[in-house]
Design a protein around this motif. Structure first.
Motif, mmCIF file in Angstrom:
data_model
loop_
_atom_site.group_PDB
_atom_site.id
_atom_site.type_symbol
_atom_site.label_atom_id
_atom_site.label_comp_id
_atom_site.label_asym_id
_atom_site.label_seq_id
_atom_site.Cartn_x
_atom_site.Cartn_y
_atom_site.Cartn_z
ATOM 1 N N TYR A 71 11.357 2.170 -4.519
ATOM 2 C CA TYR A 71 10.204 3.057 -4.685
ATOM 3 C C TYR A 71 8.924 2.455 -4.091
ATOM 4 O O TYR A 71 7.966 3.171 -3.815
ATOM 5 N N ARG A 72 8.906 1.147 -3.872
ATOM 6 C CA ARG A 72 7.743 0.496 -3.278
ATOM 7 C C ARG A 72 7.991 0.085 -1.833
ATOM 8 O O ARG A 72 7.092 -0.451 -1.167
ATOM 9 N N ASN B 211 2.273 -2.302 4.703
ATOM 10 C CA ASN B 211 1.455 -3.517 4.682
ATOM 11 C C ASN B 211 1.985 -4.560 5.661
ATOM 12 O O ASN B 211 1.216 -5.255 6.327
ATOM 13 N N ILE B 212 3.308 -4.675 5.744
ATOM 14 C CA ILE B 212 3.924 -5.624 6.673
ATOM 15 C C ILE B 212 3.583 -5.257 8.112
ATOM 16 O O ILE B 212 3.253 -6.124 8.941
ATOM 17 N N GLY C 3 11.482 -13.807 -2.315
ATOM 18 C CA GLY C 3 11.735 -13.006 -3.516
ATOM 19 C C GLY C 3 10.817 -11.799 -3.551
ATOM 20 O O GLY C 3 10.503 -11.208 -2.525
ATOM 21 N N PHE C 4 10.351 -11.435 -4.737
ATOM 22 C CA PHE C 4 9.505 -10.253 -4.889
ATOM 23 C C PHE C 4 8.062 -10.555 -4.495
ATOM 24 O O PHE C 4 7.502 -11.579 -4.891
ATOM 25 N N LEU C 5 7.468 -9.655 -3.732
ATOM 26 C CA LEU C 5 6.054 -9.744 -3.388
ATOM 27 C C LEU C 5 5.211 -9.186 -4.530
ATOM 28 O O LEU C 5 5.705 -8.389 -5.335
ATOM 29 N N PRO C 6 3.925 -9.563 -4.607
ATOM 30 C CA PRO C 6 3.039 -8.954 -5.604
ATOM 31 C C PRO C 6 2.983 -7.436 -5.405
ATOM 32 O O PRO C 6 3.073 -6.941 -4.281
ATOM 33 N N ARG C 7 2.785 -6.707 -6.493
ATOM 34 C CA ARG C 7 2.782 -5.251 -6.410
ATOM 35 C C ARG C 7 1.463 -4.684 -5.911
ATOM 36 O O ARG C 7 1.434 -3.701 -5.179
ATOM 37 N N LYS C 8 0.340 -5.301 -6.321
ATOM 38 C CA LYS C 8 -0.959 -4.758 -5.947
ATOM 39 C C LYS C 8 -1.190 -4.936 -4.446
ATOM 40 O O LYS C 8 -0.962 -6.005 -3.890
#
Length: 286
Positions: A174-175, A182-183, A144-149
């Motif tokens: 947008y992210r 990061n990946i 699902g969604f990864l943390p934003r920070k």
């Protein structure tokens, strides 16, 4: 232990978990439409969004909102109605309830109250994108969604680095570039598939290495819903048990598991913190 007979003759109220289209309204199932028509109430993530779906299929059933900001007070109301024998459908804005969407807390409450929960099959973005991605469809790991920070996201990715399964994420367009950066840093330059606007007119798949996709995103801003899939780690060493005996005996026992002598020597050297040349010498001269 609890046993649920989903379609017993005289159940109390039933909670139906009804998936909704992730873009194309034609993906709504016949059973989904009929269920929404037959229930007494629809619990919706966003009543305004769901009303468009109901209007399209000429469904007149009333709605109550159920989302992350009101579920604590709304769930007791829904449980009370179900205990009175009402039939209620729960829907999210798009796709499968509870999958990166509201619904799980309501399911837990129903199970605790010995109420029947029936899940209908239907649209879910992660599976739909995966089978057309070209990456291995199984095993897969849906996150699902990864943390934003950034730092927390990298910590999360680090915990997933050894996963050999195909990884499935949802992400904002947008992210996306920052997440892929990061990946690339944590996973290395693995194969990546980005699917956007799934089932819609502008559906698009981007397939390539992480670095290639990042370069593309430098010049192109994507829009719409994003499903991000990453190839699993195929470099993870299979951990074999540490065998007892001389170095030669250890190598021979690993060979018996199906490894080549070269791999067996390498593994024993790693396990015993020795140079490969020393193990090679012990194996061939011992």
């Amino acid at each position: 232990m609890k046993i649920q007979k989903s379609f017993s003759k005289e159940p109390k109220g039933i909670l139906y978990l009804v998936p909704t289209p992730i873009g194309n309204l034609a993906d709504m199932t016949f059973r989904g439409v009929e269920t929404l028509k037959e229930v007494d109430l629809i619990a919706s993530e966003d009543t305004r969004n769901t009303q468009k779906l109901l209007n399209h299929f000429e469904i007149k059933v009333p709605q109550k909102s159920l989302h992350e900001h009101n579920y604590k007070e709304r769930i007791p109301e829904i449980i009370a109605l179900l205990e009175q024998g009402k039939k209620i459908a729960q829907v999210s804005d798009a796709g499968m309830p509870s999958i990166s969407d509201p619904g799980h807390e309501l399911v837990e409450a129903c199970i605790a109250a010995d109420l029947t929960v029936v899940s209908l099959p239907g649209a879910t973005a992660g599976m739909t994108a995966l089978i057309a991605s070209g990456l291995l469809p199984q095993p897969f790991y849906f996150h699902g969604f990864l943390p934003r920070k950034k730092n927390i996201q990298k910590e999360t990715l680090t915990t997933l680095n050894d996963q050999t399964a195909t990884l499935i994420f949802y992400e904002s367009p947008y992210r996306l570039k920052a997440t892929l950066t990061n990946i690339l840093e944590v996973f290395g330059d693995r194969q990546v598939v980005v699917c956007r606007e799934l089932t819609k007119l502008f559906e698009e798949y981007l397939r390539g290495s992480a670095s290639e996709i990042i370069t593309y995103l430098t010049e192109h801003q994507l829009k719409g819903e994003i499903c991000l899939m990453i190839a699993g780690n195929n470099q993870v060493d299979e951990e074999l048990p540490v065998f007892e005996g001389s170095l030669k005996e250890q190598v021979e026992k690993i060979i018996q598991t199906g490894e080549t002598s070269k791999e067996a020597i390498k593994l024993v050297a790693k396990q015993q913190n020795l140079k490969k040349q020393d193990v090679y010498k012990a194996y061939h001269e011992g």
